[in-house]
Write an enzyme that holds these catalytic residues in place. Structure first.
Site, short mmCIF file in Angstrom:
data_model
loop_
_atom_site.label_atom_id
_atom_site.label_comp_id
_atom_site.label_asym_id
_atom_site.label_seq_id
_atom_site.Cartn_x
_atom_site.Cartn_y
_atom_site.Cartn_z
N GLU A 256 66.33 65.04 85.59
CA GLU A 256 67.51 63.98 85.41
C GLU A 256 68.98 64.96 85.52
O GLU A 256 69.87 64.52 85.90
CB GLU A 256 67.35 62.90 84.37
CG GLU A 256 66.20 62.11 84.59
CD GLU A 256 66.43 61.14 85.99
OE1 GLU A 256 67.50 60.50 85.67
OE2 GLU A 256 65.39 61.48 86.69
N TRP A 259 69.55 66.12 88.80
CA TRP A 259 70.29 65.01 89.53
C TRP A 259 71.77 64.97 89.30
O TRP A 259 72.72 64.78 90.14
CB TRP A 259 69.78 63.81 89.33
CG TRP A 259 68.46 63.26 90.34
CD1 TRP A 259 67.03 63.37 89.89
CD2 TRP A 259 68.52 63.08 91.39
NE1 TRP A 259 66.46 63.12 91.01
CE2 TRP A 259 67.13 62.56 91.93
CE3 TRP A 259 69.59 62.72 92.53
CZ2 TRP A 259 66.90 62.43 93.34
CZ3 TRP A 259 69.29 62.50 93.81
CH2 TRP A 259 67.86 62.12 94.11
N TRP A 287 79.37 43.73 105.54
CA TRP A 287 78.83 42.97 104.24
C TRP A 287 79.43 41.47 104.12
O TRP A 287 80.49 41.36 104.69
CB TRP A 287 79.68 43.93 103.10
CG TRP A 287 79.07 45.22 102.91
CD1 TRP A 287 80.19 46.31 103.37
CD2 TRP A 287 78.17 45.99 102.82
NE1 TRP A 287 79.51 47.31 103.21
CE2 TRP A 287 78.40 47.20 102.73
CE3 TRP A 287 76.86 45.40 102.37
CZ2 TRP A 287 77.43 48.33 102.48
CZ3 TRP A 287 75.86 46.53 101.78
CH2 TRP A 287 76.21 47.79 102.06
N ASN A 322 67.87 52.80 83.22
CA ASN A 322 67.93 53.22 84.47
C ASN A 322 67.06 52.73 85.56
O ASN A 322 67.70 52.54 86.64
CB ASN A 322 67.64 54.72 84.65
CG ASN A 322 67.93 55.56 85.68
OD1 ASN A 322 69.26 55.47 85.98
ND2 ASN A 322 66.96 56.28 86.41
N TRP A 340 78.62 47.84 98.49
CA TRP A 340 78.12 48.65 97.20
C TRP A 340 79.50 49.26 96.40
O TRP A 340 79.35 49.39 95.14
CB TRP A 340 77.43 50.04 97.53
CG TRP A 340 78.22 50.87 98.39
CD1 TRP A 340 78.20 51.02 99.98
CD2 TRP A 340 79.06 52.02 98.27
NE1 TRP A 340 79.05 51.97 100.77
CE2 TRP A 340 79.62 52.61 99.56
CE3 TRP A 340 79.70 52.64 97.18
CZ2 TRP A 340 80.64 53.47 99.62
CZ3 TRP A 340 80.53 53.77 97.10
CH2 TRP A 340 81.03 53.93 98.47
N TRP A 363 74.89 54.52 93.59
CA TRP A 363 75.03 53.16 94.26
C TRP A 363 74.97 53.64 95.92
O TRP A 363 74.25 52.78 96.53
CB TRP A 363 76.52 52.60 94.02
CG TRP A 363 76.57 51.72 92.80
CD1 TRP A 363 76.72 52.09 91.46
CD2 TRP A 363 75.92 50.15 92.93
NE1 TRP A 363 76.62 50.87 90.74
CE2 TRP A 363 76.19 49.82 91.60
CE3 TRP A 363 75.79 49.47 93.89
CZ2 TRP A 363 75.95 48.56 91.28
CZ3 TRP A 363 75.43 48.11 93.69
CH2 TRP A 363 75.48 47.63 92.22
#
Length: 432
Positions: A256, A259, A287, A322, A340, A363
């Site tokens: 993590e 990331w 969208w 998460n 988003w 996102w």
């Protein structure tokens, strides 16, 4: 005028293991510790009881207390950093300015302006690596380019990471602080904010949680995550100490942290991702952006319990589990076909641990628009996610007390219909 040097605190609100502070105290005399409440950032915050600002204020108060024990003080200013440095140049004979690097687009432009000003006055502006183990540009592929996919990035990261060789920076030259007690810390109200009802989790490392992180992290009702995100965001914990500890406790937790560095690298090399898709073709998606549906999502009233519980947790605590973040983001972008960027902005406003790179990366991953993203045709089923990760409804019942009553809304959209609509919409846009 007195000869001084300055250490400028930003996203590194601690005295211990602070690289730039270490270098300043090692190399310079009469070091003034400085913190600036940056109005370019604060003026954009609509909530004047923002828990993050209160947290920053409490942290600099702690730093001030520690400095006072060493016979020094923290200089705190409010305003535009470039303007404040112009004022400092008239008040002091500045020999050098030290700070730690930040990698976000605004931080880069801010530092360029301050750097130019200092350079015009022949003052060194020294910046150091502090909030990452490996900076953007340190982890590259065989062709010398940045990685666009996480797995090979993480393998290279791990091959270069040796916990035994990570240097910790323990300031010992406290005598080089400017001896003064004249600086006054402004109150929270004086910088235009007030106390929040939201509390900040402690920055202590719970080794038991980290040790079992891979087994517990996905279950929203369990206390299975570290809650250290806000402390990494503001540097109240050392990334070096955390990564060293994680490497000996749990590979999944260390992953993590990798990331986090991957998304910072992506942002640094691709600043366009702030308001555009990493993959340009995905900017063609039409969208729906239904404002009533967006409001229902924000308030946790979509009729999908796992989504609504997550949004209510966020609104109430400034935190969201998460796994649930992925589910709520997927629901907004795929089930409701809402941009988003709308969801990202809402999270940015609410999350205590909001960090531009990770928020944007997460996102865009959920929406399928980003690097290493889930494919557009993969649409989370909220019900199956709920059954898998909160099968006893403990998390859901905590945040939705009216779950089994007439007060709880019916689903805002049918899953099967929404899934097919999303796939068709994406496919059509991408095949143009």
């Amino acid at each position: 005028m007195e000869d001084v040097s300055i250490f400028w605190f930003r996203r590194d609100l601690r005295l211990e293991d602070n690289h730039g502070l270490f270098q300043a105290l090692k190399e310079a005399k009469n070091v003034i510790p400085l913190f600036i409440f940056d109005t370019n950032i604060l003026d954009k915050l609509e909530n004047k009881a923002d828990a993050r600002v209160e947290f920053i204020h409490s942290q600099i108060s702690e730093i001030e207390n520690e400095l006072s024990k060493k016979g020094s003080s923290l200089l705190v200013k409010t305003g535009d950093p470039e303007t404040i440095f112009k004022e400092l140049l008239t008040a002091y004979k500045i020999q050098a300015v030290y700070t730690n690097r930040d990698y976000e687009p605004y931080a880069n432009s801010r530092d360029e302006k301050v750097g130019r000003l200092l350079n015009q006055n022949k003052i060194p502006f020294q910046r150091f690596k502090d909030q990452l183990i490996f900076e953007p540009g340190e982890i590259l592929n065989g062709s010398g380019e940045f990685y666009k996919v996480f797995t090979p990035f993480s393998k290279t990261w791990l091959s270069k990471f040796d916990p035994a060789k990570v240097e910790e920076y323990k300031p010992m030259h406290w005598k080089n602080l400017l001896r003064t007690s004249t600086f006054q810390l402004p109150t929270l109200q004086e910088i235009g904010f007030e106390k929040s009802s939201i509390s900040i989790p402690a920055n202590s490392v719970n080794e038991a949680i980290i040790s079992h992180y891979n087994d517990t992290r996905d279950f929203s009702a369990k206390n299975g995550t570290s809650r250290l995100g806000v402390h990494l965001r503001f540097g109240t914990i050392s990334i070096r100490k955390l990564a060293i500890k994680a490497s000996g406790l749990n590979e999944t937790f260390l992953n993590e942290l990798i990331w986090r560095e991957f998304y910072m690298m992506i942002l640094a090399f691709n600043p366009h991702v702030v308001d555009q898709a990493f993959k340009p073709a995905y900017d063609r998606i039409p969208w729906r952006n239904n404002e009533e549906e967006f409001q229902a999502w924000c308030e946790g009233k979509t009729g999908y319990p796992i989504v609504d519980a997550g949004m209510r947790e966020l609104n109430s605590t400034g935190y969201m589990h998460n796994r649930v973040r992925m589910v709520t983001a997927s629901f907004l972008t795929k089930h409701l076909l809402i941009d988003w960027r709308w969801g990202e902005a809402y999270f940015a406003e609410k999350l205590l641990d909001y960090e531009l790179a990770s928020n944007n990366g997460g996102w865009q991953w959920a929406a399928g628009t980003g690097t290493d993203a889930q494919p557009y045709f993969r649409v989370f089923n909220p019900s199956s996610q709920q059954d898998k990760f909160d099968k006893n409804w403990k998390y859901i019942k905590k945040w939705i007390p009216e779950i089994n009553s007439d007060k709880y809304p019916k689903p805002i959209v049918d899953h099967k219909f929404a899934r097919q609509r999303a796939i068709d919409t994406y496919k059509s846009a991408l095949n143009q």
